[in-house]
Enzyme design. Structure first.
Site, mmCIF file in Angstrom:
data_model
loop_
_atom_site.group_PDB
_atom_site.id
_atom_site.type_symbol
_atom_site.label_atom_id
_atom_site.label_comp_id
_atom_site.label_asym_id
_atom_site.label_seq_id
_atom_site.Cartn_x
_atom_site.Cartn_y
_atom_site.Cartn_z
ATOM 1 N N ASP A 90 10.950 19.495 48.756
ATOM 2 C CA ASP A 90 12.221 20.256 49.379
ATOM 3 C C ASP A 90 12.068 20.906 50.758
ATOM 4 O OD1 ASP A 90 15.092 20.296 50.378
ATOM 5 O OD2 ASP A 90 15.161 22.329 48.614
ATOM 6 N N CYS A 300 16.931 8.235 18.471
ATOM 7 C CA CYS A 300 15.875 9.043 19.674
ATOM 8 C C CYS A 300 14.989 9.057 19.818
ATOM 9 C CB CYS A 300 16.382 10.033 20.452
ATOM 10 S SG CYS A 300 15.890 10.688 21.508
ATOM 11 N N CYS A 302 12.517 10.170 21.749
ATOM 12 C CA CYS A 302 11.444 11.218 22.186
ATOM 13 C C CYS A 302 10.724 12.105 21.177
ATOM 14 C CB CYS A 302 12.201 12.004 23.180
ATOM 15 S SG CYS A 302 13.188 13.425 22.060
ATOM 16 N N CYS A 305 12.806 14.715 19.330
ATOM 17 C CA CYS A 305 13.519 13.348 18.037
ATOM 18 C C CYS A 305 13.292 12.854 16.653
ATOM 19 C CB CYS A 305 14.182 12.738 18.989
ATOM 20 S SG CYS A 305 16.434 14.186 19.318
ATOM 21 N N HIS A 331 13.299 15.811 25.564
ATOM 22 C CA HIS A 331 14.596 15.212 24.665
ATOM 23 C C HIS A 331 15.652 15.107 25.960
ATOM 24 C CE1 HIS A 331 17.369 13.548 22.763
ATOM 25 N NE2 HIS A 331 18.266 14.497 23.812
#
Length: 370
Positions: A90, A300, A302, A305, A331
RNA sequence: GGACGGUUACCCAAGUGGCCAACGGGGUCUGACUGUAAAUCAGAUAGCAGAAGCUUUCGGAGGUUCGAAUCCUUCACCGUCCA
């Protein structure tokens, strides 16, 4: 270099790929934010595991500390932070807006006070480009002025100045291995947005960004602007919606032709104890999770999880343990990456509109149900 | 046995006649967070009531006073010191 290939469309939604010096990114894509040359609480290895292919870093922060010259001496941002995939920086323009208590803007640039030690500094379009060339990201951003959407009389002049600054950025840019994206401004005024989009699109750039959204306006206002701006941008170039990253905003953006997103939301919410899901937000500090042995989201895939219960993560949060932020960041980023991955697939299969409708209905009904 | 000091809400801790349902921390509960000055911020935290308000609190019991967490008597417990 920096060639964008439009691979599929479905309505306004697009799937494509964008070539950068550090690899091809496939769109739609979500980029987590690593302001200080690190995505907070995560290692590059964890980001790769999450299939993150683009991260955003920040000119303003790295200029102040450790200094862009130091980063350059380290061999550039990729080497310094050991992230070999694409990076976007940025320009510092957003800080002009968000740190508005301590700034002074004029035609040449902006004088601001360091939030670290109070010292005075000056950014101009030329300075911002020079810093970003030292940092060495694949994609660099024009130095813009992001105006408060509530200050309507100010938005037009900020937009016009952003246009003049964009031309100066283009002129100042020397490196060939970086893509400079222009930024459309104009607040929540559809007419100004059209003017801005047409102007920015008239300049031949490798990509175009939409700035000045998700800064306090309503969702309806944001969607109204997103309904019109992409229409004025070239089809064969990526479109980047700056600073947007809630699950529903991603869907709404893709639906309107956005290709790239970035946001602090998944990592910030994580550190503050909130998990994202396809069916709304889950505040893991809530007492109801104290003895909840289920994962954050059932099914999930991930790391968090697959391995930990809500009860355990809540305990980490209550005990203020760092691992809480790490696990929920994993997550949340996984969730957003999954949203863009599934969106991309749906676009290829020409069923994105239905995917979006289903997603939004499920998302909102679950939120109101709880 | 005696002399002091102490006992305040979930915890720590201010308050020594009316402005006290009681400062301040912590904890707990809830909410917010979108190109990161954010592992941050905001509100709530005796009970009931959406609010006004009402009811019950400052170790226990009794008393003084128009009025007490604050003064007196007494009991209980804790601490330090003396025998």
């Amino acid at each position: 270099m920096f060639h964008f290939t439009l691979e599929a469309t479905d309505g306004k939604a697009r799937a494509g790929s964008f070539r950068t010096p550090h690899g091809v990114i496939q769109t739609p894509i979500f980029a987590p934010v690593g302001t200080q040359a690190t995505v907070k609480s995560l290692t590059p290895a964890q980001l790769k595991e999450l299939s993150v292919n683009l991260v955003l870093s920040n000119t303003y922060h790295l200029y102040l500390r450790p200094g862009d010259q130091l980063v350059s001496d380290a061999g550039g941002l990729h080497t310094f932070m050991n992230w070999r995939r694409p990076i976007l920086t940025d320009s510092g323009g957003f800080q002009v807006f968000s740190l508005n208590e301590i700034r002074k803007v004029d035609e040449d640039g902006v004088i601001f006070k360091s939030h670290i030690d109070g010292s005075m500094h000056r950014f101009t379009p030329e300075k911002s480009v020079a810093i970003q060339e030292n940092l060495g990201a694949d994609i660099i951003m024009a130095f813009d002025e992001c105006a408060d959407p509530n200050k309507r009389e100010y938005i037009a002049s900020a937009m016009e100045r952003t246009h003049r600054w964009l031309e100066r950025c283009i002129k100042a840019k020397k490196r060939e291995d970086q893509a400079l994206f222009g930024i459309v401004q104009g607040g929540v005024d559809p007419h100004l947005r059209e003017v801005s989009a047409k102007f920015v699109a008239s300049l031949d750039l490798p990509g175009y960004a939409i700035g000045g959204l998700s800064v306090g306006e309503t969702k309806a206002e944001m969607n109204e602007i997103l309904d019109i701006v992409p229409d004025f941008l070239p089809e064969n170039k990526p479109r980047y919606l700056m600073g947007v990253g809630s699950p529903e905003d991603l869907i709404n953006g893709i639906l309107r032709g956005i290709d790239i997103f970035d946001c602090v939301l998944p990592t910030r919410l994580a550190r503050h104890g909130a998990a994202m899901s396809f069916s709304g937000r889950i505040n893991l500090t809530n007492a109801v999770h104290a003895r909840d042995w289920n994962p954050i989201v059932d099914g999930c895939t991930c790391y968090a999880c697959r391995n930990f219960s809500r009860a355990y993560i809540r305990h980490l949060l209550m005990a203020k343990e760092m691992l809480a932020g790490t696990l929920i960041s994993i997550h949340n980023i996984h969730t957003l990456e999954e949203i863009v991955r599934q969106s991309r697939q749906a676009i290829f299969e020409k069923r994105f509109s239905q995917f979006a409708i289903d997603f939004l209905q499920n998302y909102h009904s679950r939120i109101t149900a709880e």
